[in-house]
Design a protein around this motif. Structure first.
Motif, mmCIF file in Angstrom:
data_model
loop_
_atom_site.group_PDB
_atom_site.id
_atom_site.type_symbol
_atom_site.label_atom_id
_atom_site.label_comp_id
_atom_site.label_asym_id
_atom_site.label_seq_id
_atom_site.Cartn_x
_atom_site.Cartn_y
_atom_site.Cartn_z
ATOM 1 N N ARG A 1 0.814 -1.189 0.000
ATOM 2 C CA ARG A 1 0.000 0.000 0.000
ATOM 3 C C ARG A 1 0.870 1.269 0.000
ATOM 4 O O ARG A 1 0.537 2.272 -0.629
ATOM 5 C CB ARG A 1 -0.937 0.025 1.218
ATOM 6 N N ALA A 2 1.968 1.240 0.732
ATOM 7 C CA ALA A 2 2.880 2.388 0.738
ATOM 8 C C ALA A 2 3.457 2.626 -0.653
ATOM 9 O O ALA A 2 3.587 3.777 -1.099
ATOM 10 C CB ALA A 2 4.001 2.162 1.754
ATOM 11 N N LEU A 3 3.801 1.546 -1.350
ATOM 12 C CA LEU A 3 4.306 1.672 -2.718
ATOM 13 C C LEU A 3 3.238 2.276 -3.624
ATOM 14 O O LEU A 3 3.540 3.165 -4.454
ATOM 15 C CB LEU A 3 4.727 0.297 -3.240
ATOM 16 N N GLY A 4 1.995 1.827 -3.471
ATOM 17 C CA GLY A 4 0.909 2.364 -4.290
ATOM 18 C C GLY A 4 0.680 3.841 -4.041
ATOM 19 O O GLY A 4 0.475 4.623 -4.987
ATOM 20 N N LEU A 5 0.718 4.254 -2.776
ATOM 21 C CA LEU A 5 0.510 5.664 -2.442
ATOM 22 C C LEU A 5 1.675 6.522 -2.931
ATOM 23 O O LEU A 5 1.479 7.670 -3.358
ATOM 24 C CB LEU A 5 0.329 5.818 -0.928
ATOM 25 N N VAL B 1 -2.090 -6.570 -4.039
ATOM 26 C CA VAL B 1 -1.534 -6.213 -5.349
ATOM 27 C C VAL B 1 -2.563 -6.278 -6.468
ATOM 28 O O VAL B 1 -2.197 -6.242 -7.645
ATOM 29 C CB VAL B 1 -0.329 -7.119 -5.712
ATOM 30 N N LEU B 2 -3.831 -6.359 -6.130
ATOM 31 C CA LEU B 2 -4.846 -6.276 -7.176
ATOM 32 C C LEU B 2 -4.651 -4.995 -7.980
ATOM 33 O O LEU B 2 -4.263 -3.963 -7.428
ATOM 34 C CB LEU B 2 -6.243 -6.278 -6.556
ATOM 35 N N PRO B 3 -4.907 -5.020 -9.287
ATOM 36 C CA PRO B 3 -4.729 -3.802 -10.095
ATOM 37 C C PRO B 3 -5.485 -2.593 -9.552
ATOM 38 O O PRO B 3 -5.040 -1.462 -9.727
ATOM 39 C CB PRO B 3 -5.250 -4.230 -11.471
ATOM 40 N N VAL B 4 -6.627 -2.847 -8.884
ATOM 41 C CA VAL B 4 -7.425 -1.747 -8.334
ATOM 42 C C VAL B 4 -7.198 -1.618 -6.831
ATOM 43 O O VAL B 4 -8.011 -1.038 -6.121
ATOM 44 C CB VAL B 4 -8.917 -1.948 -8.631
ATOM 45 N N GLY B 5 -6.061 -2.127 -6.351
ATOM 46 C CA GLY B 5 -5.793 -2.100 -4.914
ATOM 47 C C GLY B 5 -5.729 -0.707 -4.322
ATOM 48 O O GLY B 5 -5.905 -0.538 -3.109
ATOM 49 N N ILE B 6 -5.497 0.309 -5.139
ATOM 50 C CA ILE B 6 -5.439 1.680 -4.624
ATOM 51 C C ILE B 6 -6.757 2.078 -3.962
ATOM 52 O O ILE B 6 -6.774 2.926 -3.067
ATOM 53 C CB ILE B 6 -5.091 2.674 -5.769
ATOM 54 N N ALA C 1 0.877 -0.611 -8.522
ATOM 55 C CA ALA C 1 1.114 0.770 -8.105
ATOM 56 C C ALA C 1 1.041 1.721 -9.295
ATOM 57 O O ALA C 1 0.415 2.784 -9.226
ATOM 58 C CB ALA C 1 2.466 0.875 -7.416
ATOM 59 N N VAL C 2 1.680 1.338 -10.390
ATOM 60 C CA VAL C 2 1.673 2.185 -11.589
ATOM 61 C C VAL C 2 0.268 2.281 -12.169
ATOM 62 O O VAL C 2 -0.201 3.369 -12.531
ATOM 63 C CB VAL C 2 2.668 1.641 -12.633
ATOM 64 N N TYR C 3 -0.416 1.141 -12.242
ATOM 65 C CA TYR C 3 -1.775 1.149 -12.792
ATOM 66 C C TYR C 3 -2.706 1.987 -11.918
ATOM 67 O O TYR C 3 -3.523 2.759 -12.443
ATOM 68 C CB TYR C 3 -2.307 -0.280 -12.899
ATOM 69 N N GLY C 4 -2.601 1.845 -10.608
ATOM 70 C CA GLY C 4 -3.461 2.608 -9.711
ATOM 71 C C GLY C 4 -3.249 4.106 -9.856
ATOM 72 O O GLY C 4 -4.204 4.889 -9.850
ATOM 73 N N ALA C 5 -1.986 4.525 -9.999
ATOM 74 C CA ALA C 5 -1.689 5.947 -10.188
ATOM 75 C C ALA C 5 -2.274 6.463 -11.491
ATOM 76 O O ALA C 5 -2.860 7.555 -11.549
ATOM 77 C CB ALA C 5 -0.177 6.157 -10.157
ATOM 78 N N TRP C 6 -2.126 5.672 -12.553
ATOM 79 C CA TRP C 6 -2.698 6.073 -13.857
ATOM 80 C C TRP C 6 -4.217 6.102 -13.784
ATOM 81 O O TRP C 6 -4.855 7.013 -14.318
ATOM 82 C CB TRP C 6 -2.235 5.075 -14.916
ATOM 83 N N TRP C 7 -4.800 5.108 -13.122
ATOM 84 C CA TRP C 7 -6.270 4.955 -13.052
ATOM 85 C C TRP C 7 -6.904 6.147 -12.347
ATOM 86 O O TRP C 7 -7.853 6.744 -12.848
ATOM 87 C CB TRP C 7 -6.571 3.649 -12.331
ATOM 88 N N LEU C 8 -6.370 6.510 -11.193
ATOM 89 C CA LEU C 8 -6.978 7.604 -10.438
ATOM 90 C C LEU C 8 -6.748 8.966 -11.087
ATOM 91 O O LEU C 8 -7.500 9.908 -10.834
ATOM 92 C CB LEU C 8 -6.453 7.631 -9.010
#
Length: 413
Positions: free
Chosen positions: A26-30, A142-147, A400-407
């Motif tokens: 989660r820290a990596l995703g944020l 690590v789900l693609p939508v984990g963010i 993490a990359v996908y979540g950043a792009w998605w949001l």
């Protein structure tokens, strides 16, 4: 067949490796979201707490129900579509701390995501053991939508209630299971999945008790010819091989009775408030173009993707994604997961895939269906630690990359 014999209790110390891994993901995703958003002159914190559904929850917490938006096409977006538990918690935190409503929602989400990870560990540990349980938590992280697990949305709150309710069912804690199911029913419409799981477990428990009681009853009566039948209690304590005392009958009945009160209570209250009776909540959802059509609208949405080469790739990816989910669920059935897990997962998948709601939200609507990850967790647990760590690390980076792009996209998640 999966063994569900009693294991060590899922203490915080036992679950610590899973929770630390979850926190790291989660820290990596944020971090990825913060860097990506800064590059686009956006606020990552705003994306997490003050966009899309988060604003609706904050408005309910601050002003209560009754707000609606009328669109030019005649649709009515009412905040009655949003279940009340998250706004209640936002209001509570705001009242006892200096946190704003949005800050409170973010705090609830962070704490809920950790508690949900612990609950997923508890369920997986009960079914597969500790190593697979750690893998299950990491796969959920690590789900693609984990963010979404870090957003001021209700998915994390719902998942923690669902996971611990399922664990309570698996360990025979009926009242706790019912209370948590009722709270899940106050969180999201898919709370019906938790209620269905608790009720299914109740039915299986009754049938199991009878199957254990009947042979014992025949044995007792046959050993005493001419004597009256000896009553046998219809409850079996976890792990026992013979019917126990009837002390579990009342807790089981109470848990089953409590379970639907959250969903039922809110739906009936909305119907009373709108004056449309028991079906009033469905009318509210219809104003958002939400409904259940058996998947027709979703199938049509996918078919429309094949009108261009780029769209065809997206359509093919959607088909493969749905196919993978159904294949994993079939594996869950073949592996004989406990009935409450199968019922819960099946209802979550059906409601997400067969609803005519906004299609961009379907990935996050599927996120609470964590038992579908258990076959993958078991396979990952069988690998050497170095290989499983490499798989999880690679998936965490992609997520993490996908979540950043998605949001940072234009539409709501």
């Amino acid at each position: 067949m999966i063994e569900t014999a009693a294991r060590d209790s899922p203490t915080l110390r036992r679950a610590a490796p899973a929770l630390l891994g979850f926190a790291a993901v989660r820290a990596l995703g944020l971090t990825a979201l913060t860097v990506w958003s800064a590059a686009r002159d956006k606020s990552a914190y705003t994306l997490l707490t003050a966009r899309w559904d988060s604003l609706w929850y904050v408005r309910v917490a601050e002003q209560g129900y009754g707000y609606e938006v009328r669109l030019p096409n005649g649709d009515v977006h009412s905040n009655l579509a949003f279940f009340p538990l998250l706004p209640w918690l936002e209001r509570l935190l705001h009242s006892v701390s200096p946190l704003s409503y949005a800050d409170a929602g973010f705090t609830v989400s962070l704490l809920s995501s950790l508690a949900a990870a612990w609950g997923i560990f508890a369920v997986a540990d009960r079914v597969y053991g500790g190593r697979a349980a750690v893998c299950a938590v990491l796969l959920w992280a690590v789900l693609p939508v984990g963010i979404v697990q870090s957003m001021a949305y209700s998915e994390s709150l719902f998942t923690v209630l669902a996971a611990w309710s399922l664990y309570a069912v698996l360990t025979g804690r009926w009242v706790m299971a019912g209370v948590l199911a009722a709270l899940a029913g106050l969180t999201r419409p898919v709370g019906l999945a938790v209620v269905a799981a608790v009720w299914a477990a109740g039915v299986v428990s009754v049938l199991r008790d009878r199957s254990l009681a009947d042979p014992l009853l025949r044995e007792r009566t046959s050993s005493h010819p001419g004597s009256p039948s000896v009553p046998v209690p219809s409850s079996v304590s976890p792990g026992s091989t013979a019917p126990a005392t009837g002390t579990r009958l009342l807790p089981r009945a109470l848990g089953l009775a409590i379970a639907p009160l959250g969903s039922l209570g809110y739906v009936l209250w909305v119907g009373h408030r709108t004056g449309d009776g028991p079906l009033g909540y469905l009318d509210v959802q219809a104003g958002w173009r939400n409904g259940f059509d058996g998947g027709y609208a979703f199938a049509r949405f996918i078919a429309e993707k094949f009108t261009s080469p780029l769209g065809a790739l997206a359509g093919l990816a959607l088909i493969l994604g749905v196919g993978l989910l159904l294949r994993l669920y079939a594996v869950c059935v073949r592996q004989r997961q406990p009935v409450p897990l199968l019922v819960y997962t099946g209802v979550v998948l059906a409601l997400a895939l067969c609803a005519s709601s906004y299609f961009g939200s379907k990935p996050r609507l599927l996120m609470p269906a964590f038992p579908v990850l258990l076959p993958l967790a078991l396979a990952l647990a069988r690998l050497r630690t170095s290989r499983s760590a490499l798989v999880v690390t690679a998936a965490a980076v992609v997520s993490a990359v996908y979540g950043a792009w998605w949001l940072n996209g234009s539409g709501p998640p």
